[in-house]
Design a protein around this motif. Structure first.
Motif, short mmCIF file in Angstrom:
data_model
loop_
_atom_site.label_atom_id
_atom_site.label_comp_id
_atom_site.label_asym_id
_atom_site.label_seq_id
_atom_site.Cartn_x
_atom_site.Cartn_y
_atom_site.Cartn_z
N LYS A 83 -12.77 15.25 3.84
CA LYS A 83 -13.14 16.13 2.74
C LYS A 83 -12.12 15.95 1.62
N LYS A 84 -12.47 16.38 0.43
CA LYS A 84 -11.55 16.28 -0.70
C LYS A 84 -10.25 17.02 -0.37
N GLY A 85 -9.13 16.38 -0.67
CA GLY A 85 -7.82 16.97 -0.41
C GLY A 85 -7.14 16.51 0.86
N ASP A 86 -7.88 15.80 1.73
CA ASP A 86 -7.27 15.27 2.95
C ASP A 86 -6.24 14.20 2.62
N GLU A 87 -5.09 14.26 3.28
CA GLU A 87 -4.09 13.20 3.14
C GLU A 87 -4.40 12.11 4.15
N VAL A 88 -4.59 10.89 3.65
CA VAL A 88 -5.08 9.80 4.51
C VAL A 88 -4.24 8.53 4.34
N TYR A 89 -4.43 7.63 5.30
CA TYR A 89 -3.85 6.29 5.18
C TYR A 89 -4.81 5.31 5.81
N GLY A 90 -4.79 4.07 5.34
CA GLY A 90 -5.72 3.09 5.89
C GLY A 90 -5.75 1.81 5.10
N VAL A 91 -6.82 1.06 5.31
CA VAL A 91 -6.96 -0.29 4.77
C VAL A 91 -8.18 -0.36 3.85
N PRO A 92 -8.02 -0.82 2.60
CA PRO A 92 -9.16 -1.02 1.72
C PRO A 92 -10.14 -2.05 2.27
N ASN A 93 -11.22 -2.27 1.55
CA ASN A 93 -12.24 -3.22 2.00
C ASN A 93 -11.70 -4.63 1.91
N PHE A 94 -11.19 -5.12 3.01
CA PHE A 94 -10.49 -6.41 3.05
C PHE A 94 -11.48 -7.55 3.19
N PRO A 95 -11.35 -8.65 2.41
CA PRO A 95 -10.43 -8.83 1.29
C PRO A 95 -11.14 -8.68 -0.04
N GLY A 96 -11.84 -7.58 -0.25
CA GLY A 96 -12.62 -7.38 -1.47
C GLY A 96 -11.78 -7.27 -2.72
N SER A 97 -12.42 -6.92 -3.82
CA SER A 97 -11.74 -6.92 -5.13
C SER A 97 -11.12 -5.57 -5.47
N ASN A 98 -11.30 -4.57 -4.60
CA ASN A 98 -10.86 -3.21 -4.90
C ASN A 98 -9.71 -2.83 -3.97
N GLY A 99 -8.52 -3.41 -4.24
CA GLY A 99 -7.38 -3.22 -3.36
C GLY A 99 -6.55 -2.00 -3.69
N SER A 100 -5.37 -1.91 -3.06
CA SER A 100 -4.56 -0.69 -3.12
C SER A 100 -3.47 -0.71 -4.19
N TYR A 101 -3.34 -1.80 -4.95
CA TYR A 101 -2.40 -1.79 -6.08
C TYR A 101 -3.08 -1.10 -7.27
N ALA A 102 -3.48 0.13 -7.10
CA ALA A 102 -4.28 0.82 -8.12
C ALA A 102 -4.12 2.33 -7.95
N GLU A 103 -4.43 3.06 -9.01
CA GLU A 103 -4.32 4.52 -8.95
C GLU A 103 -5.41 5.15 -8.10
N TYR A 104 -6.55 4.46 -7.97
CA TYR A 104 -7.64 4.94 -7.12
C TYR A 104 -8.28 3.73 -6.44
N LEU A 105 -8.82 3.95 -5.24
CA LEU A 105 -9.60 2.90 -4.58
C LEU A 105 -10.75 3.56 -3.82
N ALA A 106 -11.83 2.81 -3.68
CA ALA A 106 -12.95 3.23 -2.84
C ALA A 106 -13.01 2.29 -1.65
N ALA A 107 -13.12 2.85 -0.45
CA ALA A 107 -13.13 2.02 0.76
C ALA A 107 -13.93 2.72 1.85
N LYS A 108 -14.34 1.94 2.84
CA LYS A 108 -15.10 2.50 3.96
C LYS A 108 -14.27 3.58 4.66
N ALA A 109 -14.88 4.72 4.90
CA ALA A 109 -14.18 5.82 5.55
C ALA A 109 -13.72 5.44 6.94
N SER A 110 -14.42 4.53 7.59
CA SER A 110 -14.09 4.12 8.96
C SER A 110 -12.78 3.35 9.03
N GLN A 111 -12.23 2.94 7.87
CA GLN A 111 -10.98 2.18 7.84
C GLN A 111 -9.79 3.07 7.48
#
Length: 325
Positions: A83-111
């Motif tokens: 839910k909004k506000g959860d503190e999370v950690y994980g892996v972006p959609n590897f090796p897609g174009s939307n990585g973690s060197y960014a202020e926001y990222l969208a990635a599969k919740a399962s990761q």
């Protein structure tokens, strides 16, 4: 939003700070407000154009980075675990174009999983990719059991240090190879023995090892044959160098010993991230951070990573923890 993008492959100079559109999460994704990103060797391998394994998967332009820690900003319509506000950690959609060197990222919740409660975002960002490689290799493929002996090459690095700690959490006897300057550090992490690879030949002092986990950058058949020499009959040799397949010589040597050879492609499993978070929170796993860089100094972080002499992990701090904007 700010993001570090590459529009061409090359050296650290191709890393550019750009303004890009904030991503929109798909139904099975979460939008994460990123506080920190890990810096991994795979980042600069891809920046340079990848290897035989990765090259066919790469498209430009792209945002690098495959370790993230932050706060859920929005959830896709099919996502039930966050839910909004959860503190999370994980892996972006590897090796897609939307990585973690960014202020926001969208990635599969399962990761992604809930961040370990006992550590901050900078430390949490140093965990996901390296820890999942270590877990996949030592626990899943290595099938490490209590009382077994494991030899870990490159034990002071990001992957190796996690493999060492996972081995100890399983009740295994852990031996690491590392330079002398890292011996005390590895003993602090729980290593039962540490071998200075510069001054001692491990194959001359070890035998009957159940699992050899090779997290070193060396791509050398002779080194693999040395590891096979210390492996027990029916043992398992695991290598993180997926771009360096086992040669015929090594394959024949494995067969002769009734041993198994495995190459590690990390599995991005939420349940493993949850288990790793629990190990961190009960104090069985430490996260070693070598240095934290601001996002704007990403090129310098890459240069340090490329030395192959980093103890633990390098981190890019995207935003301060006390800033909610």
């Amino acid at each position: 939003m700010k993001a570090i993008r590459i529009n061409e492959f090359g050296g650290p100079e191709v890393l550019k700070l750009e303004q890009v559109e904030r991503p929109v999460p798909a139904p099975d994704e979460i939008l994460v407000k990123v506080y920190a990103s890990g810096v991994n060797p795979v980042d600069w391998v891809i920046r340079n154009g990848g290897n035989d394994f990765l090259r066919p998967l790469l498209t430009l332009p792209m945002t690098l980075g495959w370790d993230a820690a932050g706060i859920v900003e929005k959830v896709g319509s099919d996502v039930k675990d966050f839910k909004k506000g959860d503190e999370v950690y994980g892996v972006p959609n590897f090796p897609g174009s939307n990585g973690s060197y960014a202020e926001y990222l969208a990635a599969k919740a399962s990761q992604f999983a809930l961040k370990p409660k006992s550590i901050g975002f900078n430390q949490a960002a140093g965990v996901p990719l390296a820890a999942l490689v270590a877990w996949t290799g030592a626990v899943e493929l290595g099938k490490l059991q209590s009382g077994q002996r494991i030899l870990i090459h490159g034990a002071a690095g990001g992957v190796g240090s996690f493999a060492l700690q996972f081995a100890k959490s399983k009740g295994a006897y852990a031996i690491g190879t590392a330079s002398a300057q890292n011996h005390e550090h590895l003993k602090d992490l729980g290593a039962d023995e540490v071998i200075d690879y510069k001054n001692k030949q491990f194959e001359e002092v070890l035998h009957d090892i159940d699992v050899v986990f090779d997290a070193s950058p060396l791509r050398d058949d002779n080194e693999r044959l040395k590891s096979l020499k210390v492996l027990k009959e029916g043992g398992i040799l695991v290598s993180t160098n997926i771009d360096f397949p086992f040669s015929d010589v090594v394959t024949k040597a494995l067969a002769k010993k009734g041993a198994k050879g495995e190459l590690v492609a990390p599995q991005m499993k939420q349940k493993w991230l949850e288990q790793i978070a629990q190990l961190i929170d009960v104090g069985k796993v430490q996260v070693t951070i070598s240095r934290v860089y601001p996002l704007e100094e990403v090129a310098e972080a890459h240069r340090e990573s490329e030395t192959w002499h980093v103890r633990g992990k390098l981190i890019l701090e995207i935003r301060k923890e006390d800033k909610q904007a």
